[in-house]
Design a protein around this motif. Structure first.
Motif, PDB file in Angstrom:
ATOM      1  N   ASP A  91      42.568  52.492  37.597  1.00  0.00           N
ATOM      2  CA  ASP A  91      43.435  51.327  38.422  1.00  0.00           C
ATOM      3  C   ASP A  91      44.863  52.144  38.525  1.00  0.00           C
ATOM      4  O   ASP A  91      45.580  51.368  39.932  1.00  0.00           O
ATOM      5  CB  ASP A  91      43.994  50.925  38.104  1.00  0.00           C
ATOM      6  CG  ASP A  91      44.354  50.647  36.411  1.00  0.00           C
ATOM      7  OD1 ASP A  91      44.409  51.919  36.046  1.00  0.00           O
ATOM      8  OD2 ASP A  91      44.080  49.385  35.677  1.00  0.00           O
ATOM      9  N   GLN A 101      40.509  43.402  53.393  1.00  0.00           N
ATOM     10  CA  GLN A 101      39.486  42.507  52.300  1.00  0.00           C
ATOM     11  C   GLN A 101      38.100  41.843  52.502  1.00  0.00           C
ATOM     12  O   GLN A 101      37.519  41.595  50.847  1.00  0.00           O
ATOM     13  CB  GLN A 101      40.512  41.599  53.093  1.00  0.00           C
ATOM     14  CG  GLN A 101      40.127  39.737  52.564  1.00  0.00           C
ATOM     15  CD  GLN A 101      40.606  39.500  51.530  1.00  0.00           C
ATOM     16  OE1 GLN A 101      41.629  39.771  51.034  1.00  0.00           O
ATOM     17  NE2 GLN A 101      40.021  38.041  50.545  1.00  0.00           N
ATOM     18  N   LEU A 104      37.444  45.052  49.726  1.00  0.00           N
ATOM     19  CA  LEU A 104      37.086  44.403  48.482  1.00  0.00           C
ATOM     20  C   LEU A 104      36.195  43.164  47.683  1.00  0.00           C
ATOM     21  O   LEU A 104      36.602  43.626  46.681  1.00  0.00           O
ATOM     22  CB  LEU A 104      38.689  43.950  48.116  1.00  0.00           C
ATOM     23  CG  LEU A 104      39.870  44.603  48.586  1.00  0.00           C
ATOM     24  CD1 LEU A 104      41.693  44.398  48.359  1.00  0.00           C
ATOM     25  CD2 LEU A 104      39.818  46.201  47.351  1.00  0.00           C
ATOM     26  N   THR A 108      34.443  44.596  44.093  1.00  0.00           N
ATOM     27  CA  THR A 108      34.338  43.919  43.472  1.00  0.00           C
ATOM     28  C   THR A 108      32.678  43.690  43.116  1.00  0.00           C
ATOM     29  O   THR A 108      32.539  43.850  41.390  1.00  0.00           O
ATOM     30  CB  THR A 108      35.504  42.483  43.658  1.00  0.00           C
ATOM     31  OG1 THR A 108      36.150  42.657  43.957  1.00  0.00           O
ATOM     32  CG2 THR A 108      34.892  41.829  41.695  1.00  0.00           C
ATOM     33  N   GLN A 120      37.753  43.031  37.509  1.00  0.00           N
ATOM     34  CA  GLN A 120      38.883  42.729  38.882  1.00  0.00           C
ATOM     35  C   GLN A 120      39.747  43.610  39.300  1.00  0.00           C
ATOM     36  O   GLN A 120      39.883  45.118  38.041  1.00  0.00           O
ATOM     37  CB  GLN A 120      40.145  41.191  38.252  1.00  0.00           C
ATOM     38  CG  GLN A 120      40.633  40.924  39.420  1.00  0.00           C
ATOM     39  CD  GLN A 120      41.463  39.950  38.898  1.00  0.00           C
ATOM     40  OE1 GLN A 120      42.438  40.047  37.771  1.00  0.00           O
ATOM     41  NE2 GLN A 120      41.562  38.198  38.386  1.00  0.00           N
ATOM     42  N   ILE A 121      39.847  44.022  40.053  1.00  0.00           N
ATOM     43  CA  ILE A 121      40.665  44.954  41.027  1.00  0.00           C
ATOM     44  C   ILE A 121      42.163  44.879  40.366  1.00  0.00           C
ATOM     45  O   ILE A 121      42.967  43.598  40.853  1.00  0.00           O
ATOM     46  CB  ILE A 121      40.697  44.893  42.419  1.00  0.00           C
ATOM     47  CG1 ILE A 121      39.417  45.065  42.578  1.00  0.00           C
ATOM     48  CG2 ILE A 121      41.756  46.202  42.842  1.00  0.00           C
ATOM     49  CD1 ILE A 121      39.028  45.061  44.575  1.00  0.00           C
ATOM     50  N   THR A 122      42.786  45.725  40.198  1.00  0.00           N
ATOM     51  CA  THR A 122      44.445  45.684  40.119  1.00  0.00           C
ATOM     52  C   THR A 122      45.082  46.316  40.687  1.00  0.00           C
ATOM     53  O   THR A 122      46.428  47.247  40.150  1.00  0.00           O
ATOM     54  CB  THR A 122      44.444  46.136  38.365  1.00  0.00           C
ATOM     55  OG1 THR A 122      43.532  46.959  37.807  1.00  0.00           O
ATOM     56  CG2 THR A 122      43.953  44.874  37.449  1.00  0.00           C
ATOM     57  N   ASN A 185      49.669  46.567  48.556  1.00  0.00           N
ATOM     58  CA  ASN A 185      49.711  44.761  48.676  1.00  0.00           C
ATOM     59  C   ASN A 185      49.645  43.677  49.598  1.00  0.00           C
ATOM     60  O   ASN A 185      50.721  42.752  48.643  1.00  0.00           O
ATOM     61  CB  ASN A 185      50.185  44.620  47.046  1.00  0.00           C
ATOM     62  CG  ASN A 185      49.936  45.558  45.581  1.00  0.00           C
ATOM     63  OD1 ASN A 185      49.226  46.586  45.464  1.00  0.00           O
ATOM     64  ND2 ASN A 185      51.120  46.096  45.086  1.00  0.00           N
ATOM     65  N   VAL A 198      37.399  37.556  48.165  1.00  0.00           N
ATOM     66  CA  VAL A 198      37.795  37.919  46.888  1.00  0.00           C
ATOM     67  C   VAL A 198      39.515  37.742  46.604  1.00  0.00           C
ATOM     68  O   VAL A 198      40.427  37.990  47.755  1.00  0.00           O
ATOM     69  CB  VAL A 198      38.098  39.344  45.930  1.00  0.00           C
ATOM     70  CG1 VAL A 198      38.015  40.016  46.891  1.00  0.00           C
ATOM     71  CG2 VAL A 198      38.604  39.111  44.468  1.00  0.00           C
ATOM     72  N   ARG A 199      40.502  37.115  46.238  1.00  0.00           N
ATOM     73  CA  ARG A 199      42.141  37.010  45.925  1.00  0.00           C
ATOM     74  C   ARG A 199      42.559  37.728  44.675  1.00  0.00           C
ATOM     75  O   ARG A 199      41.993  37.426  44.137  1.00  0.00           O
ATOM     76  CB  ARG A 199      42.534  35.654  45.995  1.00  0.00           C
ATOM     77  CG  ARG A 199      42.424  34.455  47.939  1.00  0.00           C
ATOM     78  CD  ARG A 199      42.894  33.265  47.680  1.00  0.00           C
ATOM     79  NE  ARG A 199      42.989  32.551  48.447  1.00  0.00           N
ATOM     80  CZ  ARG A 199      44.499  32.662  48.860  1.00  0.00           C
ATOM     81  NH1 ARG A 199      45.343  33.121  48.581  1.00  0.00           N
ATOM     82  NH2 ARG A 199      44.342  31.849  50.139  1.00  0.00           N
ATOM     83  N   LEU A 200      43.422  38.234  44.742  1.00  0.00           N
ATOM     84  CA  LEU A 200      43.596  39.446  43.957  1.00  0.00           C
ATOM     85  C   LEU A 200      45.002  38.214  43.499  1.00  0.00           C
ATOM     86  O   LEU A 200      45.947  38.301  44.457  1.00  0.00           O
ATOM     87  CB  LEU A 200      44.127  41.352  44.182  1.00  0.00           C
ATOM     88  CG  LEU A 200      42.534  41.575  44.881  1.00  0.00           C
ATOM     89  CD1 LEU A 200      42.875  42.343  45.165  1.00  0.00           C
ATOM     90  CD2 LEU A 200      41.383  40.987  43.789  1.00  0.00           C
ATOM     91  N   HIS A 202      48.234  40.068  42.445  1.00  0.00           N
ATOM     92  CA  HIS A 202      49.311  40.936  43.050  1.00  0.00           C
ATOM     93  C   HIS A 202      49.175  41.175  44.457  1.00  0.00           C
ATOM     94  O   HIS A 202      49.888  42.012  44.494  1.00  0.00           O
ATOM     95  CB  HIS A 202      49.175  42.344  41.905  1.00  0.00           C
ATOM     96  CG  HIS A 202      47.631  43.062  42.161  1.00  0.00           C
ATOM     97  ND1 HIS A 202      46.375  42.658  42.845  1.00  0.00           N
ATOM     98  CD2 HIS A 202      48.357  44.188  42.810  1.00  0.00           C
ATOM     99  CE1 HIS A 202      45.337  44.016  42.632  1.00  0.00           C
ATOM    100  NE2 HIS A 202      46.517  44.578  43.102  1.00  0.00           N
TER     101      HIS A 202
END
Length: 218
Positions: A91, A101, A104, A108, A120-122, A185, A198-200, A202
């Protein structure tokens, strides 16, 4: 341009638009690592990936990938994952794509299926389309960025060519104005349609109309 020691640029060709029911059929990826203060390409991946159903005709029209190509040359979904995972590494790697988007969401689902169902992507992320869209009016497809910045790599809708084109466009955007760190980010979205996929937690999501520098001035 960036402070990260390791960068993964990637692109997926898929059977459709929806990560929860469509599949990845091609992966293109490039790893950049900082060596003596400069980024150098240290790894590259180009792989077709078998699907569990015939390809939609529209996908073949766009990508020129056929069922016969996948049957002859495609890796299994699991084999492709393991190859890609080696490039992802961990990560701390910055993830970069054009219209990230979309990718990702598929990344995921890919990781949840073959590695950790709670994944989960960090990672820090960079959407090259968001940079382009901040600086230029509609349209904002990769082929427009290729044309605008006179990128030598053609935009063919094949994964490795597209990610090479993305990298060259990003280099030229950085030379144009060296503020790429502003876009780490941050994902820009069409104000008419909102954010899909997906919503991240960060990541900051900012509506973009095109050429308004909403992200740069935020």
């Amino acid at each position: 341009m960036l402070i990260h020691d390791r960068i993964l640029l990637f692109d997926f060709e898929t059977t459709g638009l929806y990560a929860d029911r469509d599949q990845i059929i091609e992966i293109g990826a490039i790893v950049l690592e900082r060596v003596d203060g400069k980024y150098k390409i240290t790894d590259e991946m180009s792989a077709l990936v078998m699907a569990d159903r015939p390809l939609p005709l529209k996908i073949t029209e766009i990508t020129k990938i056929t069922d016969e190509m996948l049957l002859r040359d495609g890796l299994s979904q699991e084999e492709a994952f393991h190859q890609f995972f080696k490039m992802y590494q961990d990560d701390r790697t910055l993830l970069v794509a054009y219209n990230i988007q979309f990718d990702l969401s598929f990344l995921t689902q890919f990781f949840k299926k073959f590695w950790d169902r709670n994944f989960q992507i960090t990672n820090d992320i960079l959407d090259v389309m968001a940079v382009y869209k901040d600086r230029h009016p509609y349209p904002h497809r990769l082929d427009q960025a290729v044309e605008t910045y006179q990128v030598d790599v053609p935009n063919t809708h094949r994964a490795l060519d597209d990610i090479k084109a993305t990298l060259e466009a990003l280099k030229k955007m950085s030379l144009e104005k060296d503020n790429i760190e502003k876009y780490i980010n941050v994902i820009g979205y069409n104000h008419k349609y909102g954010v899909s996929g997906v919503r991240l937690p960060h990541v900051k999501y900012i509506a973009q109309k095109g050429g308004r520098r909403e992200i740069e001035y935020s």
